[in-house]
Every structure is written in structure tokens, then in C-alpha cells.
Enzyme design. Structure first.
Site, PDB file in Angstrom:
ATOM      1  N   GLY A 131       0.487  -1.331   0.228  1.00  0.00           N
ATOM      2  CA  GLY A 131      -0.486   0.048   0.155  1.00  0.00           C
ATOM      3  C   GLY A 131       1.026   1.083  -0.136  1.00  0.00           C
ATOM      4  O   GLY A 131       2.202   1.258   1.265  1.00  0.00           O
ATOM      5  N   GLY A 151      -1.177   4.169  -0.196  1.00  0.00           N
ATOM      6  CA  GLY A 151      -1.694   5.529   0.264  1.00  0.00           C
ATOM      7  C   GLY A 151      -0.595   6.675   1.277  1.00  0.00           C
ATOM      8  O   GLY A 151       0.121   7.016   1.352  1.00  0.00           O
ATOM      9  N   ASN A 152      -2.584   7.308   1.219  1.00  0.00           N
ATOM     10  CA  ASN A 152      -1.586   8.917   2.535  1.00  0.00           C
ATOM     11  C   ASN A 152      -1.162   8.410   3.865  1.00  0.00           C
ATOM     12  O   ASN A 152      -0.260   8.227   3.853  1.00  0.00           O
ATOM     13  CB  ASN A 152      -3.144   9.037   2.939  1.00  0.00           C
ATOM     14  CG  ASN A 152      -2.180  10.886   3.925  1.00  0.00           C
ATOM     15  OD1 ASN A 152      -3.532  11.088   4.840  1.00  0.00           O
ATOM     16  ND2 ASN A 152      -1.834  11.231   3.066  1.00  0.00           N
ATOM     17  N   LYS A 205      -7.425  -0.336   8.181  1.00  0.00           N
ATOM     18  CA  LYS A 205      -8.933   0.447   9.608  1.00  0.00           C
ATOM     19  C   LYS A 205     -10.138  -0.113   8.695  1.00  0.00           C
ATOM     20  O   LYS A 205     -10.767   0.942   8.050  1.00  0.00           O
ATOM     21  CB  LYS A 205      -8.809   2.181  10.016  1.00  0.00           C
ATOM     22  CG  LYS A 205      -7.857   2.488  10.921  1.00  0.00           C
ATOM     23  CD  LYS A 205      -8.065   3.527  11.593  1.00  0.00           C
ATOM     24  CE  LYS A 205      -6.499   3.538  12.563  1.00  0.00           C
ATOM     25  NZ  LYS A 205      -6.022   4.759  12.844  1.00  0.00           N
ATOM     26  N   LYS A 236     -14.371   3.141  15.586  1.00  0.00           N
ATOM     27  CA  LYS A 236     -13.792   4.808  15.365  1.00  0.00           C
ATOM     28  C   LYS A 236     -14.677   5.854  14.083  1.00  0.00           C
ATOM     29  O   LYS A 236     -14.577   7.236  14.524  1.00  0.00           O
ATOM     30  CB  LYS A 236     -13.204   5.121  15.853  1.00  0.00           C
ATOM     31  CG  LYS A 236     -11.887   4.948  15.415  1.00  0.00           C
ATOM     32  CD  LYS A 236     -11.077   6.241  14.174  1.00  0.00           C
ATOM     33  CE  LYS A 236     -10.168   5.730  13.216  1.00  0.00           C
ATOM     34  NZ  LYS A 236      -9.351   6.695  12.149  1.00  0.00           N
ATOM     35  N   GLN A 255     -13.374   5.747   5.290  1.00  0.00           N
ATOM     36  CA  GLN A 255     -14.088   4.043   5.415  1.00  0.00           C
ATOM     37  C   GLN A 255     -15.059   3.823   6.583  1.00  0.00           C
ATOM     38  O   GLN A 255     -15.972   3.219   6.535  1.00  0.00           O
ATOM     39  CB  GLN A 255     -12.357   4.403   6.394  1.00  0.00           C
ATOM     40  CG  GLN A 255     -11.795   4.004   5.649  1.00  0.00           C
ATOM     41  CD  GLN A 255     -11.408   2.950   5.146  1.00  0.00           C
ATOM     42  OE1 GLN A 255     -11.532   1.919   4.931  1.00  0.00           O
ATOM     43  NE2 GLN A 255     -10.399   3.215   3.761  1.00  0.00           N
TER      44      GLN A 255
HETATM   45  N1  LIG Z   1      -4.754   7.962   6.256  1.00  0.00           N
HETATM   46  C1  LIG Z   1      -4.661   8.334   7.753  1.00  0.00           C
HETATM   47  O1  LIG Z   1      -4.526   8.788   7.914  1.00  0.00           O
HETATM   48  C2  LIG Z   1      -4.710   7.286   8.357  1.00  0.00           C
HETATM   49  C3  LIG Z   1      -4.148   6.664   8.930  1.00  0.00           C
HETATM   50  C4  LIG Z   1      -4.442   5.902   9.813  1.00  0.00           C
HETATM   51  C5  LIG Z   1      -5.126   4.637   9.750  1.00  0.00           C
HETATM   52  N2  LIG Z   1      -5.830   4.497   7.793  1.00  0.00           N
HETATM   53  C6  LIG Z   1      -5.674   3.254   7.552  1.00  0.00           C
HETATM   54  O2  LIG Z   1      -4.882   2.972   6.370  1.00  0.00           O
HETATM   55  C7  LIG Z   1      -5.639   2.796   5.433  1.00  0.00           C
HETATM   56  C8  LIG Z   1      -5.714   2.827   3.998  1.00  0.00           C
HETATM   57  O3  LIG Z   1      -5.114   4.396   3.901  1.00  0.00           O
HETATM   58  P1  LIG Z   1      -4.337   5.407   3.225  1.00  0.00           P
HETATM   59  O4  LIG Z   1      -4.915   6.442   3.906  1.00  0.00           O
HETATM   60  O5  LIG Z   1      -3.152   4.786   3.375  1.00  0.00           O
HETATM   61  O6  LIG Z   1      -5.590   5.384   1.823  1.00  0.00           O
HETATM   62  P2  LIG Z   1      -5.694   6.710   0.740  1.00  0.00           P
HETATM   63  O7  LIG Z   1      -7.086   6.637   0.797  1.00  0.00           O
HETATM   64  O8  LIG Z   1      -4.681   7.489   1.253  1.00  0.00           O
HETATM   65  O9  LIG Z   1      -5.388   6.387  -0.586  1.00  0.00           O
HETATM   66  C9  LIG Z   1      -6.062   5.569  -0.646  1.00  0.00           C
HETATM   67  C10 LIG Z   1      -5.204   4.235  -1.628  1.00  0.00           C
HETATM   68  O10 LIG Z   1      -5.656   3.032  -2.385  1.00  0.00           O
HETATM   69  C11 LIG Z   1      -5.118   2.855  -3.222  1.00  0.00           C
HETATM   70  N3  LIG Z   1      -5.735   1.940  -4.755  1.00  0.00           N
HETATM   71  C12 LIG Z   1      -6.920   2.665  -5.324  1.00  0.00           C
HETATM   72  N4  LIG Z   1      -7.521   1.560  -6.089  1.00  0.00           N
HETATM   73  C13 LIG Z   1      -7.319   0.821  -5.655  1.00  0.00           C
HETATM   74  C14 LIG Z   1      -7.217  -1.118  -6.348  1.00  0.00           C
HETATM   75  N5  LIG Z   1      -8.725  -1.192  -6.744  1.00  0.00           N
HETATM   76  N6  LIG Z   1      -7.141  -1.871  -5.953  1.00  0.00           N
HETATM   77  C15 LIG Z   1      -6.013  -1.505  -5.024  1.00  0.00           C
HETATM   78  N7  LIG Z   1      -5.716  -0.074  -4.511  1.00  0.00           N
HETATM   79  C16 LIG Z   1      -6.421   0.690  -4.336  1.00  0.00           C
HETATM   80  C17 LIG Z   1      -4.372   3.775  -4.432  1.00  0.00           C
HETATM   81  O11 LIG Z   1      -3.421   3.913  -5.219  1.00  0.00           O
HETATM   82  C18 LIG Z   1      -4.367   4.638  -2.735  1.00  0.00           C
HETATM   83  O12 LIG Z   1      -2.437   4.194  -2.319  1.00  0.00           O
HETATM   84  C19 LIG Z   1      -6.785   2.534   6.099  1.00  0.00           C
HETATM   85  O13 LIG Z   1      -7.775   1.535   6.514  1.00  0.00           O
HETATM   86  C20 LIG Z   1      -7.208   3.853   6.662  1.00  0.00           C
HETATM   87  O14 LIG Z   1      -8.371   3.755   7.554  1.00  0.00           O
HETATM   88  C21 LIG Z   1      -5.551   6.110   7.724  1.00  0.00           C
END
Ligand SMILES: NC(=O)c1ccc[n+]([C@@H]2O[C@H](COP(=O)([O-])OP(=O)(O)OC[C@H]3O[C@@H](n4cnc5c(N)ncnc54)[C@H](O)[C@@H]3O)[C@@H](O)[C@H]2O)c1
Length: 371
Positions: free
Chosen positions: A32, A34-35, A142, A226, A320
Site C-alpha cells: 500500500g 496511500g496517505n 482500519k 471510531k 472508511q
Molecule cells: N490516512 C490516515 O490518516 C490513516 C491513518 C491511520 C490509518 N489509516 C488507514 O490506512 C489504510 C490505508 O489508508 P491510506 O490513507 O494509506 O490510503 P488512501 O485513502 O490515502 O489512498 C487510497 C489508496 O488506495 C489505492 N487504490 C485505489 N484503487 C485501488 C484498487 N483497486 N486496488 C488496490 N488499491 C487501490 C490507491 O493507490 C491509494 O494508495 C486505511 O484502512 C485507513 O483507514 C489511514
């Protein structure tokens, strides 16, 4: 005597040989980008350089996208920045972006799962043939899934599909603040203490302080539930209510989180875990900052759907809270428990069944906590 001496010399030589032979470090793959995935890559990339327990090159699986005609993986590997999901932050050069999932997990002994939860099943199926003995995982995801007997945690999905031990990390960790190296805490839930400590070494920094606890299921459930409460907090902001209302939403939400855990978790459910960063701290931060609150506020102020707002406001990031509320609602329905969880239920009904947002307050006014 002579024989004894020879044996001693041989043992000594073997010991010297072993001490000079350096065991290769464990290879890490971050599944992964993402952010949150990119923020964590920043930490792991730095930490592996300071430890001989890990391989110095960290693989990061990236869901390939084109950004202004260029592949995101190429941008990350040349500019060392995830310009879409974590702009403005340089990733360490030893973090290598890989677009093929099977290539990225090859040889990895530690898998860090950090993708939106709706994609986990498919990815695990792709990863499965490449898992080798002794591989361990940690989930930062999450959300929850729904199994035939009701609740299914994301770590359960990974465990079942990949047959590996899985720990979790959850906490009051808004990704951009962690990437900015602003001080915060987090919680690792691990039923295997040794694995918990490996993950702590991999992830802790002076500004990202980790507590390891055993009640992994509770830690994970807090991280998922949450987000539903945060949607409720966003509705209240959109309706123009104040801080007292927000505090009530947080408290009632916490009561529902505890009640849900007591009903659906297999192991022990101690109140102490709710006092860790994964519990009350994450709940507070998500109800003030975070994307679920923000989008829910806009939902209450406009007539747009959650799907429209997600596309408009989040630049590819995923929400989420609404989806988790739908999964929780199904589980509650199956057990005939909807009336005991009015806050969780109202969030679902408002997001997906056309219930009016102002009805959220009516649900709070009639909460079983006050009856
Ligand atoms: N961002 C936060 O502040 C934060 C903090 C703690 C936990 N989380 C949790 O971490 C997890 C990942 O969140 P994030 O913030 O890194 O992601 P994000 O929401 O920023 O990004 C979405 C991700 O999904 C990917 N994506 C899109 N389409 C896809 C597909 N078809 N198959 C696979 N991947 C695909 C994208 O490339 C991107 O990497 C989530 O469960 C989130 O709840 C996020």
C-alpha cells in the site's frame, strides 16, 4: 586430553565463524502507498538503516496510476516523493516503489498491510502463492469485513488467506501529522510478544511512540469503529452544533464501541485497551480532524451523496466510516441488536437509507445510555 582439546578448538573456530557471519536482515514489503502507507514508508525506510535486523531495501507496492502522463511508481523512484498521496514529503531512497504485487512481496519476511480495506481480499489471493515459511504481517488497515458468523476483522482475513501471524497497529495518527513528525502515540496489538517487539523496532521513532498490548482484536476493532463515530461528529458540525454535542457524540460512540467489542470479540475485553492511543485518543482525533468527519460535515450541509463527496473532496483517498457502518449494521441486524446501537445505526441509515441528517440528534436524545 588431546581429543578434548581438539573438540574445544573446533567449537571455538565454529563460534568465531558464526560471529563473523552476518545473518541477512528480514526483507520488508509495504503493501500500500496511500496517505498512511507513504507516511509509514518514510518511518520504516529510515529505521531499517539503523538496524541490522532488517534488509536495508524496503519494497513498497504501489497501485499504478498515471500522473500528468507519468507512472506514479516512476515518479516515486526518481523524485522520491508520492506526489499524489503524500505531496511535499521526501521518501527515503531505500524505499522502492513496485507496481506488481507479486514482484513486491518476493522474498519478503515482513508484510505491512496498509490499503483501504475493500481491496484486501483480492490482494491476499494474489500474494498467497509467494508466501514463505516464517513470514509475519502487521495490519494498519482500519475497517472490518463481514463473515458468515458476523464480525470478521481484517487481520482475520489476512490470517486465513495467507496462514501467517498478523499483528495490528492503530492509534491517533492522522497521516499528514505523522509525516510532519509531530509527536504522537500509537498502539501495536500482538498476541505474539516477540513479533510485537520486532514491529516496535521497525516503527518507533522519537515522535511516534509505541505501546505494545496483547488484546489485538480490541485494538483493531477500535480502529474500525471510531470512523463511524467520526461520521456522526461530522454530521453535528454540519448541523451547526457545538463542542458539548461533539463531546456527547464521542462519549456515546465510545460506549457503543465498548459494548460492540464485548458482544463480538472472542477473547478478553479489558477497559484498559480503550484508554490506549488506539481507543479514546484515536476517537478524539478522528472526531476533530480526519476525512470522515470532514466529508460528513459537507454531507450535512449539501444534498450531495457520500460517493459524490468522496470523489470531489478526497483526490483518490477512500472513506472508511460509511462502509464500516454498513458492515456493522448488517452484523447488528443478524443478531437483532440494532436498537442497542442507535449511533452506529443512525450513521448507516443517514448515509445509505435516506434518513434525514437532523434525525441523528433525535437518536442521541433517545440513547439507551439515558434511559
Ligand atoms: N490516512 C490516515 O490518516 C490513516 C491513518 C491511520 C490509518 N489509516 C488507514 O490506512 C489504510 C490505508 O489508508 P491510506 O490513507 O494509506 O490510503 P488512501 O485513502 O490515502 O489512498 C487510497 C489508496 O488506495 C489505492 N487504490 C485505489 N484503487 C485501488 C484498487 N483497486 N486496488 C488496490 N488499491 C487501490 C490507491 O493507490 C491509494 O494508495 C486505511 O484502512 C485507513 O483507514 C489511514
Amino acid at each position: 586430553m588431546r581429543k578434548l582439546l581438539q573438540t574445544t578448538i573446533c567449537s571455538f573456530r565454529r563460534a568465531v565463524a558464526l560471529s563473523t557471519f552476518k545473518m541477512p536482515g528480514k526483507k520488508i514489503c509495504i503493501v500500500g502507498s496511500g496517505n498512511w502507507g507513504s507516511s509509514i514508508a518514510k518511518i520504516i525506510g529510515h529505521n531499517v538503516k539503523a538496524s541490522n535486523r532488517f534488509d536495508p531495501i524496503v519494497n513498497m507496492w504501489v497501485y499504478e496510476e498515471m500522473i500528468d502522463g507519468k507512472k506514479l511508481t516512476e515518479i516515486i523512484n526518481t523524485e522520491h516523493e508520492n506526489v499524489k498521496y503524500l505531496p511535499g514529503h521526501k521518501l527515503p531512497r531505500n524505499v522502492v516503489a513496485i507496481p506488481e504485487i507479486t514482484e513486491s512481496v518476493k522474498g519478503a519476511k515482513i508484510l505491512v498491510f496498509v490499503i483501504p480495506h475493500q481491496f484486501i481480499n483480492k490482494l491476499c489471493d494474489q500474494i498467497k502463492p509467494h508466501i514463505t515459511e516464517g513470514t509475519i504481517g502487521i495490519s494498519l488497515i482500519k475497517g472490518i469485513d463481514e463473515g458468515p458468523e458476523g464480525l470478521k476483522l481484517i487481520s482475520d482475513v489476512i490470517r486465513e488467506k495467507l496462514e501467517i501471524e498478523v499483528s495490528v497497529l492503530m492509534g491517533a495518527n492522522i497521516a499528514s501529522e505523522v509525516a510532519d513528525e509531530k509527536f504522537c502515540e500509537t498502539t501495536i496489538g500482538s498476541t505474539n510478544e516477540a513479533n510485537g517487539l520486532i514491529f516496535k523496532e521497525m516503527l518507533q521513532t522519537p515522535n511516534f511512540r509505541i505501546t505494545v498490548v496483547q488484546e489485538s482484536d480490541i485494538v483493531e476493532l477500535c480502529g474500525a469503529l471510531k470512523n463511524i463515530v467520526a461520521v456522526g461528529a461530522g454530521f453535528c458540525d454540519g448541523l451547526g452544533f457545538g463542542d458539548n454535542t461533539k463531546a456527547a457524540v464521542i462519549r456515546l460512540g465510545l460506549m457503543e464501541m465498548v459494548a460492540f467489542a464485548r458482544l463480538f470479540c472472542k477473547g478478553q475485553v479489558s477497559s484498559g485497551t480503550f484508554l490506549e492511543s488506539c481507543g479514546v485518543a484515536d476517537l478524539i482525533t478522528t472526531c476533530y480532524g480526519g476525512r470522515n468527519r470532514k466529508v460528513a460535515e459537507a454531507f450535512a450541509k449539501t444534498s450531495k451523496s457520500i460517493v459524490e463527496l468522496e470523489a470531489e473532496m478526497l483526490n483518490g483517498q477512500k472513506l472508511q466510516g460509511p462502509q464500516t457502518s454498513a458492515e456493522v449494521y448488517k452484523i447488528l441486524q443478524k443478531r437483532d441488536m440494532v436498537s442497542k446501537f442507535p449511533l452506529f445505526a443512525a450513521v448507516y441509515q443517514i448515509c445509505f437509507e435516506g434518513k434525514e441528517v437532523k434525525e441523528f440528534i433525535t437518536c442521541l436524545q433517545n440513547h439507551p445510555e439515558h434511559m
